[in-house]
Design a protein around this motif. Sequence first.
Motif, mmCIF file in Angstrom:
data_model
loop_
_atom_site.group_PDB
_atom_site.id
_atom_site.type_symbol
_atom_site.label_atom_id
_atom_site.label_comp_id
_atom_site.label_asym_id
_atom_site.label_seq_id
_atom_site.Cartn_x
_atom_site.Cartn_y
_atom_site.Cartn_z
ATOM 1 N N PHE A 19 17.446 7.102 -12.860
ATOM 2 C CA PHE A 19 16.098 6.740 -14.172
ATOM 3 C C PHE A 19 16.106 5.870 -14.729
ATOM 4 O O PHE A 19 15.942 4.708 -15.011
ATOM 5 C CB PHE A 19 14.899 7.771 -13.993
ATOM 6 N N THR A 20 16.715 6.523 -16.027
ATOM 7 C CA THR A 20 16.923 5.912 -17.060
ATOM 8 C C THR A 20 17.962 4.333 -17.032
ATOM 9 O O THR A 20 17.568 3.428 -18.189
ATOM 10 C CB THR A 20 17.471 6.569 -18.177
ATOM 11 N N GLY A 21 18.536 4.447 -16.434
ATOM 12 C CA GLY A 21 20.139 3.555 -16.142
ATOM 13 C C GLY A 21 19.938 2.521 -14.870
ATOM 14 O O GLY A 21 20.360 1.602 -15.652
ATOM 15 N N TYR A 22 19.015 2.709 -13.514
ATOM 16 C CA TYR A 22 18.819 1.694 -12.823
ATOM 17 C C TYR A 22 17.112 1.041 -12.481
ATOM 18 O O TYR A 22 16.769 0.642 -11.830
ATOM 19 C CB TYR A 22 19.060 2.358 -11.379
ATOM 20 N N VAL A 44 0.799 -1.477 0.056
ATOM 21 C CA VAL A 44 0.526 -0.329 0.127
ATOM 22 C C VAL A 44 0.743 1.522 0.293
ATOM 23 O O VAL A 44 0.537 2.285 -0.922
ATOM 24 C CB VAL A 44 -0.821 -0.063 0.743
ATOM 25 N N VAL A 45 2.027 1.483 1.069
ATOM 26 C CA VAL A 45 3.359 2.973 0.599
ATOM 27 C C VAL A 45 3.922 2.655 -1.064
ATOM 28 O O VAL A 45 3.970 3.439 -1.492
ATOM 29 C CB VAL A 45 3.869 2.259 1.620
ATOM 30 N N VAL A 46 3.810 1.614 -0.867
ATOM 31 C CA VAL A 46 4.142 1.838 -3.066
ATOM 32 C C VAL A 46 3.060 2.553 -3.618
ATOM 33 O O VAL A 46 3.240 3.202 -4.624
ATOM 34 C CB VAL A 46 4.251 0.237 -3.603
ATOM 35 N N GLY A 97 10.316 3.215 -20.712
ATOM 36 C CA GLY A 97 10.135 4.507 -20.587
ATOM 37 C C GLY A 97 9.840 5.211 -18.990
ATOM 38 O O GLY A 97 9.336 6.648 -19.052
ATOM 39 N N PHE A 98 9.084 4.702 -18.228
ATOM 40 C CA PHE A 98 8.420 3.880 -17.567
ATOM 41 C C PHE A 98 8.621 3.447 -16.415
ATOM 42 O O PHE A 98 9.356 2.573 -16.426
ATOM 43 C CB PHE A 98 6.834 4.559 -17.684
ATOM 44 N N MET A 99 8.399 3.557 -14.862
ATOM 45 C CA MET A 99 8.979 2.731 -13.367
ATOM 46 C C MET A 99 7.077 2.171 -13.396
ATOM 47 O O MET A 99 5.918 2.962 -12.884
ATOM 48 C CB MET A 99 9.138 3.775 -12.228
ATOM 49 N N ASP A 100 6.762 0.847 -13.827
ATOM 50 C CA ASP A 100 5.125 0.675 -13.559
ATOM 51 C C ASP A 100 5.902 0.112 -11.661
ATOM 52 O O ASP A 100 6.192 1.158 -11.286
ATOM 53 C CB ASP A 100 5.961 -0.702 -14.056
ATOM 54 N N GLU A 101 4.051 -0.750 -11.096
ATOM 55 C CA GLU A 101 4.396 -0.773 -9.698
ATOM 56 C C GLU A 101 5.968 -1.319 -9.684
ATOM 57 O O GLU A 101 5.999 -1.172 -8.122
ATOM 58 C CB GLU A 101 2.369 -1.488 -9.229
ATOM 59 N N HIS A 102 6.091 -2.216 -9.810
ATOM 60 C CA HIS A 102 7.213 -3.248 -9.796
ATOM 61 C C HIS A 102 8.834 -2.794 -9.542
ATOM 62 O O HIS A 102 9.713 -2.663 -8.500
ATOM 63 C CB HIS A 102 6.883 -4.379 -10.401
ATOM 64 N N GLU A 103 8.852 -1.859 -10.637
ATOM 65 C CA GLU A 103 9.818 -1.214 -10.374
ATOM 66 C C GLU A 103 9.087 0.375 -9.424
ATOM 67 O O GLU A 103 10.926 0.501 -8.846
ATOM 68 C CB GLU A 103 10.121 0.197 -11.551
ATOM 69 N N VAL A 104 8.377 1.014 -9.255
ATOM 70 C CA VAL A 104 8.674 1.515 -8.359
ATOM 71 C C VAL A 104 8.781 1.425 -6.404
ATOM 72 O O VAL A 104 9.766 1.339 -5.827
ATOM 73 C CB VAL A 104 7.286 1.982 -7.923
ATOM 74 N N LYS A 105 8.443 -0.210 -6.369
ATOM 75 C CA LYS A 105 8.158 -0.559 -5.028
ATOM 76 C C LYS A 105 9.976 -1.088 -5.468
ATOM 77 O O LYS A 105 10.677 -0.900 -3.866
ATOM 78 C CB LYS A 105 7.845 -1.658 -4.792
ATOM 79 N N TRP A 138 12.034 1.013 -6.563
ATOM 80 C CA TRP A 138 13.578 2.148 -6.298
ATOM 81 C C TRP A 138 13.229 2.797 -4.725
ATOM 82 O O TRP A 138 14.001 3.119 -4.122
ATOM 83 C CB TRP A 138 12.130 2.670 -7.016
ATOM 84 N N ILE A 139 11.598 3.054 -4.103
ATOM 85 C CA ILE A 139 11.251 2.458 -2.602
ATOM 86 C C ILE A 139 11.035 2.001 -1.614
ATOM 87 O O ILE A 139 12.218 2.186 -0.812
ATOM 88 C CB ILE A 139 10.020 3.921 -2.479
ATOM 89 N N ALA A 140 11.773 0.690 -1.909
ATOM 90 C CA ALA A 140 11.390 -0.106 -0.524
ATOM 91 C C ALA A 140 12.398 -1.676 -1.367
ATOM 92 O O ALA A 140 12.391 -2.945 -1.606
ATOM 93 C CB ALA A 140 9.929 -0.885 -0.597
ATOM 94 N N PRO A 141 14.069 -0.214 -2.034
ATOM 95 C CA PRO A 141 14.633 -2.256 -2.052
ATOM 96 C C PRO A 141 14.476 -3.346 -1.014
ATOM 97 O O PRO A 141 14.720 -3.309 0.132
ATOM 98 C CB PRO A 141 15.840 -1.362 -2.553
ATOM 99 N N PRO A 142 14.626 -4.478 -1.673
ATOM 100 C CA PRO A 142 15.084 -5.970 -0.495
ATOM 101 C C PRO A 142 16.502 -5.744 0.161
ATOM 102 O O PRO A 142 18.087 -4.781 -0.423
ATOM 103 C CB PRO A 142 15.265 -6.687 -1.858
ATOM 104 N N GLU A 143 16.135 -5.805 1.452
ATOM 105 C CA GLU A 143 17.114 -5.952 2.334
ATOM 106 C C GLU A 143 17.148 -4.160 2.544
ATOM 107 O O GLU A 143 18.853 -3.373 2.799
ATOM 108 C CB GLU A 143 18.732 -6.566 1.741
ATOM 109 N N PHE A 144 17.232 -2.971 2.441
ATOM 110 C CA PHE A 144 17.576 -2.200 2.900
ATOM 111 C C PHE A 144 17.932 -1.534 4.474
ATOM 112 O O PHE A 144 16.267 -1.544 4.825
ATOM 113 C CB PHE A 144 17.204 -1.042 1.703
ATOM 114 N N ASP A 145 18.583 -1.305 4.682
ATOM 115 C CA ASP A 145 18.451 -0.257 5.741
ATOM 116 C C ASP A 145 18.403 1.286 6.032
ATOM 117 O O ASP A 145 19.257 0.961 5.790
ATOM 118 C CB ASP A 145 19.479 -1.714 6.706
ATOM 119 N N HIS A 146 16.937 1.267 6.501
ATOM 120 C CA HIS A 146 16.970 2.723 6.950
ATOM 121 C C HIS A 146 18.475 3.778 7.250
ATOM 122 O O HIS A 146 18.766 4.215 7.540
ATOM 123 C CB HIS A 146 15.941 3.228 6.459
#
Length: 322
Positions: A244-247, A196-198, A254-262, A264-272
């Motif tokens: 954006f274009t590279g990663y 839901v955050v995504v 040319g776009f970020m879909d829902e999975h790509e946004v996820k 981006w903002i919630a990468p696996p194992e990211f330790d904030h």
Amino acid sequence: MLRSLFVALAVSAVFAGVPTPEETKRMMGHLSDAEHFKNEHHNKQYDHDAFLGEDQAKAFDQLPPEESKRRLGIIADKIDSDKDGFVTLVELKDWIRYTQKRYTEEDTERHWRQHNPDNSEKLAWEDYKKNVYGFMDEMSEKEKNTPNSEGFAYASLLKRDRRRWHYADADQDGSLNRTEFAAFLHPEENPTMRDVVVLETLEDIDKDKDGKVSLEEYIGDMYKPEDGEDDEEPDWVKQEREQFTGYRDTNKDGFMDEHEVKDWIAPPEFDHAEAEARHLVFEADADADEKLTKAEILEKYDLFVGSQATDFGEALSRHDEF
């Protein structure tokens, strides 16, 4: 980028009462960095306003600088858990986790008491809706359905809250217990709320509502040139275009879909907490020994009072801790 993830995930979802439409970007985790990072310069006051609220930020700003630094020194001593005179990355990371957990628990308790004064075991959606959005009963359907109107903004918030409530309602009985209510208030702290955050992030950035994020929507959400500025973009904006274009756009459509946004903002194992701690050490470590003295922390006073290490300045204004 750390700044985008940080703004997206560290924000509380619901405040006491209903916000004005002007406040909805902050409330709903909007990724706007136009004020947080302006022309490559970090605007530390943004941290105060966005994470404390303007009233508390102004109260902190009224403290005499020497008193503020004195209190920051006390906090530095607390972070140095082994009392060796240095704040290590691990100690700073642990402190950030502690302050975030304390903030989440206190914020949940405050809102639970407000919306559930009888301290019932559960809070029903209809009771919450009446308490927070009851004033909308006085609005006409036209007010609620006219784009860009105040009524439309509140109707959108109500719809979003209802969906978030559904995600937080683990047993799907229409009511939330205190644990579920905490997930509703702070979805960024609960792994089961990640989807839901995504969705909320995607909706905030997707201005043309086509279900995906274009490069210009991505950049426009971070950077808006002020009137009179020349057309030359800051270097960090150019770097974001390359990101954006590279990663970000992994399938190169040319776009970020829902999975790509996820991703981006919630990468696996990211330790904030670790990322924030590393940022603070990097900025304040004058002798590059990968640990901080109290003097180094005080030298970067303005950095730390706008960071999570001090609850974005709130810990400095807590008289009971000093």
